[in-house]
Scaffold this active site. Structure first.
Site, PDB file in Angstrom:
ATOM      1  N   HIS A  48       1.350   5.266   0.851  1.00  0.00           N
ATOM      2  CA  HIS A  48       0.214   6.194   1.833  1.00  0.00           C
ATOM      3  C   HIS A  48      -0.030   7.373   0.857  1.00  0.00           C
ATOM      4  O   HIS A  48       1.492   8.116   0.587  1.00  0.00           O
ATOM      5  CB  HIS A  48       1.158   6.415   3.427  1.00  0.00           C
ATOM      6  N   HIS A  80       0.882  -0.989  -0.179  1.00  0.00           N
ATOM      7  CA  HIS A  80       0.155  -0.162   0.225  1.00  0.00           C
ATOM      8  C   HIS A  80       1.060   1.718   0.042  1.00  0.00           C
ATOM      9  O   HIS A  80       1.935   1.398   0.438  1.00  0.00           O
ATOM     10  CB  HIS A  80      -1.291   0.343   1.134  1.00  0.00           C
TER      11      HIS A  80
END
Length: 116
Positions: A103, A101
């Site tokens: 950010h 992921h």
């Protein structure tokens, strides 16, 4: 999809999230524990452990995630003042969910990396 993965379950709609952007290959939602005024997680729909795993398996998804980040930054009003994109890789870097992921952080002045 990994049925034991928190982010896979969020993408599948099994767990709630505040979705801010979706494409055929990406899914983005607000972080529950934001580290900046705007803190959004951008994930590929396909499960990969970290950024290197993703680059080895489907490097085109890195482009998709980055383009999604740019679109989200624009819609959130972050494009002009600026924003930060971060991948954490491994526990020592702070990765707690092992589904890659990115950010997206912004909405305020962020501290500088490196030596003062």
């Amino acid at each position: 999809m990994n049925s034991e993965c928190l982010f896979c379950r969020i993408i599948a709609g099994e767990l709630p999230s505040t979705v801010v952007h979706e494409t055929e290959t990406t899914f983005a939602f607000r972080d529950l524990h934001p580290q900046a005024r705007t803190h959004i997680l951008i994930v590929p729909r396909a499960h990969f452990t970290d950024a290197v795993d993703l680059a080895k398996g489907q490097p085109e998804l890195l482009t998709d995630i980055t383009l999604a980040a740019g679109q989200i930054a624009q819609q959130e009003g972050l494009a002009e003042p600026g924003y930060r994109l971060v991948f954490n890789t491994g526990p020592a870097a702070g990765q707690t969910v092992f589904h890659v992921h990115m950010h997206l952080l912004g909405g305020e002045q962020l501290g500088h990396f490196g030596a003062p």
